[in-house]
Design an enzyme around this catalytic site. Structure first.
Site, short mmCIF file in Angstrom:
data_model
loop_
_atom_site.label_atom_id
_atom_site.label_comp_id
_atom_site.label_asym_id
_atom_site.label_seq_id
_atom_site.Cartn_x
_atom_site.Cartn_y
_atom_site.Cartn_z
N VAL A 188 0.81 -1.22 0.00
CA VAL A 188 0.00 0.00 0.00
C VAL A 188 0.85 1.27 0.00
CG1 VAL A 188 -2.00 -1.07 1.11
CG2 VAL A 188 -0.23 0.02 2.52
N TYR B 12 6.09 4.79 15.15
CA TYR B 12 4.69 4.33 15.17
C TYR B 12 3.75 5.42 15.67
CZ TYR B 12 0.78 1.14 16.07
OH TYR B 12 -0.46 0.51 16.08
#
Length: 243
Positions: free
Chosen positions: A64, A153
């Protein structure tokens, strides 16, 4: 919240939270387009798991974070009205910020944030033709709280919220809603691999004193992509047990 014969796209859908979402949408009658990065074993397990519903499951293997492969995927759906996109694909590579490799920073940002941007960009173009649609990002409390060792993250998840809020304002007049679901500690492989003391510590930090289930996260996603959530956009729905 029936999704009978509606087309739904879920990234990172062969394991964990994504798998629970795929199963939930299939159970509601949807035709699910599930993407995955490369785990063929997990993809085969999912095909077997869904039984007779496999004729409504369409698996696509691609990255993606690659603009061109995302474009090709959506080109194949050009004549198919997609009702919902769930940006669930995600990656964690933990390390202290001072010792984190540049490549570990970049690949987490690329998958979690840039990948969600690419998929949402093409989803909006698809949904604008029908003048309706739903987009959900699966973010994390890490984006607002920050956890040691997760600078990449946390940055990617905070970025998802900012992207969601900007995008929601751009497409609201087209009857396209954009929201986030933010799961806390959920019973997935990630928690199963932790030692018992650490799991106990995490569980004690949750006001409800238990971990959530993938199905509970899937229910929240289904709600936000249903007709019942038509006036909800630009929001973050936390599924954290009060964390």
């Amino acid at each position: 919240m029936s999704f009978q014969d509606q087309h739904v796209v879920i990234t990172g859908g062969t394991r964990g939270l994504g798998r629970a979402m795929v199963l939930a949408y299939l159970n509601e009658g949807a035709r699910v387009h599930c993407t995955y990065a490369g785990n063929e074993e997990a993809a085969a397990e999912l095909r077997e798991m869904v039984g007779d519903a496999r004729e409504r499951l369409f698996l696509s293997k691609f990255d993606v974070s690659n603009h061109d492969t995302c474009a090709a995927f959506w080109h194949d759906l050009e004549n198919i009205p997609v009702a919902a996109l769930v940006n669930n694909a995600g990656l964690r590579v933990d390390n202290l910020a001072a010792t984190m490799d540049q490549s570990d920073w970049q690949k987490v940002i690329d998958i979690n944030l840039t990948g969600g941007f690419f998929m949402s960009k093409f989803a909006v173009l698809n949904m604008m033709r029908a003048r309706q649609g739903r987009i959900v990002f699966v973010t994390s409390p890490s984006g607002r709280m920050g956890f040691a060792g997760q600078a990449n993250y946390a940055a990617s998840k905070a970025g998802q919220v900012g992207l969601m809020r900007s995008l929601s304002k751009e497409v609201a007049r087209k009857k396209i809603t954009v929201n986030c679901v933010s799961p806390g500690f959920i019973e997935t492989d990630l928690l199963a691999n932790l030692d018992a003391d650490l799991k106990k510590q995490y569980k004690s930090s949750v006001p409800m004193r238990r971990f959530g289930t993938p199905a509970e996260v899937a229910d929240a996603v289904l709600f936000l992509t249903s007709d019942k959530a038509a006036y909800i956009t630009g929001s973050v729905l936390e599924v954290t047990g009060g964390l």
